[in-house]
Write a protein that holds these residues in place. Sequence first.
Motif, PDB file in Angstrom:
ATOM      1  N   GLY A 290       0.829  -1.197   0.000  1.00  0.00           N
ATOM      2  CA  GLY A 290       0.000   0.000   0.000  1.00  0.00           C
ATOM      3  C   GLY A 290       0.863   1.245   0.000  1.00  0.00           C
ATOM      4  O   GLY A 290       1.913   1.286   0.646  1.00  0.00           O
ATOM      5  N   SER A 291       0.433   2.264  -0.731  1.00  0.00           N
ATOM      6  CA  SER A 291       1.117   3.554  -0.743  1.00  0.00           C
ATOM      7  C   SER A 291       0.070   4.642  -0.563  1.00  0.00           C
ATOM      8  O   SER A 291      -0.807   4.820  -1.422  1.00  0.00           O
ATOM      9  CB  SER A 291       1.879   3.750  -2.058  1.00  0.00           C
ATOM     10  N   PHE A 292       0.139   5.358   0.568  1.00  0.00           N
ATOM     11  CA  PHE A 292      -0.828   6.404   0.889  1.00  0.00           C
ATOM     12  C   PHE A 292      -0.095   7.742   0.866  1.00  0.00           C
ATOM     13  O   PHE A 292       0.907   7.927   1.572  1.00  0.00           O
ATOM     14  CB  PHE A 292      -1.450   6.161   2.259  1.00  0.00           C
ATOM     15  N   SER A 293      -0.596   8.690   0.080  1.00  0.00           N
ATOM     16  CA  SER A 293       0.108   9.954  -0.107  1.00  0.00           C
ATOM     17  C   SER A 293      -0.866  11.124  -0.137  1.00  0.00           C
ATOM     18  O   SER A 293      -2.022  10.997  -0.552  1.00  0.00           O
ATOM     19  CB  SER A 293       0.920   9.921  -1.406  1.00  0.00           C
ATOM     20  N   LYS A 294      -0.358  12.271   0.327  1.00  0.00           N
ATOM     21  CA  LYS A 294      -1.122  13.520   0.308  1.00  0.00           C
ATOM     22  C   LYS A 294      -0.127  14.671   0.335  1.00  0.00           C
ATOM     23  O   LYS A 294       0.898  14.602   1.036  1.00  0.00           O
ATOM     24  CB  LYS A 294      -2.057  13.603   1.522  1.00  0.00           C
ATOM     25  N   THR A 295      -0.399  15.708  -0.430  1.00  0.00           N
ATOM     26  CA  THR A 295       0.504  16.860  -0.476  1.00  0.00           C
ATOM     27  C   THR A 295       0.696  17.439   0.921  1.00  0.00           C
ATOM     28  O   THR A 295      -0.271  17.661   1.652  1.00  0.00           O
ATOM     29  CB  THR A 295      -0.068  17.931  -1.412  1.00  0.00           C
ATOM     30  N   GLY A 296       1.960  17.658   1.285  1.00  0.00           N
ATOM     31  CA  GLY A 296       2.283  18.205   2.594  1.00  0.00           C
ATOM     32  C   GLY A 296       2.576  17.152   3.638  1.00  0.00           C
ATOM     33  O   GLY A 296       2.934  17.488   4.773  1.00  0.00           O
ATOM     34  N   PHE A 297       2.446  15.864   3.275  1.00  0.00           N
ATOM     35  CA  PHE A 297       2.682  14.772   4.215  1.00  0.00           C
ATOM     36  C   PHE A 297       3.659  13.772   3.615  1.00  0.00           C
ATOM     37  O   PHE A 297       3.785  13.654   2.393  1.00  0.00           O
ATOM     38  CB  PHE A 297       1.368  14.059   4.563  1.00  0.00           C
ATOM     39  N   VAL A 298       4.330  13.045   4.513  1.00  0.00           N
ATOM     40  CA  VAL A 298       5.260  12.008   4.075  1.00  0.00           C
ATOM     41  C   VAL A 298       4.465  10.788   3.625  1.00  0.00           C
ATOM     42  O   VAL A 298       3.568  10.323   4.328  1.00  0.00           O
ATOM     43  CB  VAL A 298       6.218  11.612   5.216  1.00  0.00           C
ATOM     44  N   THR A 299       4.773  10.255   2.441  1.00  0.00           N
ATOM     45  CA  THR A 299       4.075   9.080   1.923  1.00  0.00           C
ATOM     46  C   THR A 299       4.343   7.873   2.816  1.00  0.00           C
ATOM     47  O   THR A 299       5.478   7.617   3.222  1.00  0.00           O
ATOM     48  CB  THR A 299       4.530   8.776   0.492  1.00  0.00           C
ATOM     49  N   ASN A 300       3.294   7.133   3.131  1.00  0.00           N
ATOM     50  CA  ASN A 300       3.406   5.925   3.964  1.00  0.00           C
ATOM     51  C   ASN A 300       3.325   4.707   3.048  1.00  0.00           C
ATOM     52  O   ASN A 300       2.285   4.431   2.443  1.00  0.00           O
ATOM     53  CB  ASN A 300       2.289   5.893   4.998  1.00  0.00           C
ATOM     54  N   ASN A 301       4.440   3.966   2.934  1.00  0.00           N
ATOM     55  CA  ASN A 301       4.482   2.741   2.141  1.00  0.00           C
ATOM     56  C   ASN A 301       4.615   1.545   3.068  1.00  0.00           C
ATOM     57  O   ASN A 301       5.454   1.556   3.982  1.00  0.00           O
ATOM     58  CB  ASN A 301       5.671   2.770   1.172  1.00  0.00           C
ATOM     59  N   PHE A 302       3.823   0.503   2.844  1.00  0.00           N
ATOM     60  CA  PHE A 302       3.847  -0.657   3.729  1.00  0.00           C
ATOM     61  C   PHE A 302       3.294  -1.864   2.986  1.00  0.00           C
ATOM     62  O   PHE A 302       2.676  -1.742   1.926  1.00  0.00           O
ATOM     63  CB  PHE A 302       3.014  -0.397   4.990  1.00  0.00           C
ATOM     64  N   VAL A 303       3.545  -3.053   3.542  1.00  0.00           N
ATOM     65  CA  VAL A 303       2.985  -4.294   3.007  1.00  0.00           C
ATOM     66  C   VAL A 303       1.965  -4.819   4.003  1.00  0.00           C
ATOM     67  O   VAL A 303       2.074  -4.580   5.205  1.00  0.00           O
ATOM     68  CB  VAL A 303       4.077  -5.352   2.743  1.00  0.00           C
ATOM     69  N   PHE A 304       0.977  -5.563   3.509  1.00  0.00           N
ATOM     70  CA  PHE A 304      -0.084  -6.038   4.390  1.00  0.00           C
ATOM     71  C   PHE A 304      -0.804  -7.220   3.766  1.00  0.00           C
ATOM     72  O   PHE A 304      -0.724  -7.460   2.557  1.00  0.00           O
ATOM     73  CB  PHE A 304      -1.096  -4.916   4.667  1.00  0.00           C
TER      74      PHE A 304
END
Length: 355
Positions: free
Chosen positions: A149-163
Amino acid sequence: ETTGEEDITAFIGSTWVYYIGSGGVNKTLNYANVTENHHWTFCFEPGNHTISSTLSLSYNNAQSQQRVFIPTLLTLSNITTTQKLFLLPTALGLFTQFKTEDTIGNTLTLVKAVITRVLGGNTITITSSFTDGSGLVVFFLNPDITYSGSFSKTGFVTNNFVFVPITDIRVVVLGITGAVIGGTDISQNMSYQTFPLNSSLQNNTDFLFGFDVNASETLTLISMNITSPNGTQLGFQSNAGAGFISETINTKNFTIINGAFVIQTSNETIKFVRIWIVGNDFIGDYSLFRQLGLFLDYEFKDFTRLLIVIAVIFGLMIFLTAGQITDTSESQIAVLIILVWIFSVVGWLQNPIVV
């Protein structure tokens, strides 16, 4: 989204917002097709222009749940672009939910989530979407597959993880861009310890899970979240400052237990995880009983074990009778009985006696 990657038909709904130049002026195309097809073709004219376009495309069929494809900004020209879309049969999947928050628990909306996996040796995009007004996004995925999963939004650090997909809601935390990463200021004057100290635990046993934090800087939160392999919460403790938090938890028949730990100040956060292996034996158990039992666990041949038992007994008896013309010692008989009993207890000699 199966091993064979079979071609199937589906119907679609899509919204294209396209423009030339900076995007000050744009047009919107809404296109839907309720007739199932193997593919769709979109083209524009004149073909000597390059356009930019955003796209949100939903697709499904009678055998599958709907998925959404939201790519990054498209640059379209007279070069043909092909995109493969993947559906998962309803019988093979479940709905898994994600909720996005910042580091202090505020809900984040319109976070872009992209789900990928490896299929046929290649990394493919399975689906993508944005979180809604409640910070939630739902995907239909295969619970037997590991996804990224890759969750991103302008102004925030992208969170990449496996699940691995579960039905419970997973919270995805996004840190602020430019914030201190890894809690450098916190870690300079802080020490912590997680419990149990042993990395392996016994099944069906109560253990005290704990988190001990000492810091010279003012902490606003420490927390400990203990979960089972499928993500079910087994215990949660928190404290508004440094200290010791703990909870007694039974390991049941789990194979692993996960711990997620948080240390937080007013402007920094440290997060880390720890995994305990759970089984019928302690990895750190070096007792004679365990070491002899390992031969049984790894299918040490019965006849070979018998030869070793006989050799040990005869060798010890020869040592005890060295220098004696006749053997009249009752202690040697007792030693022989004890040896037979020990080898029986560890399973090297089979007998009907229950110990």
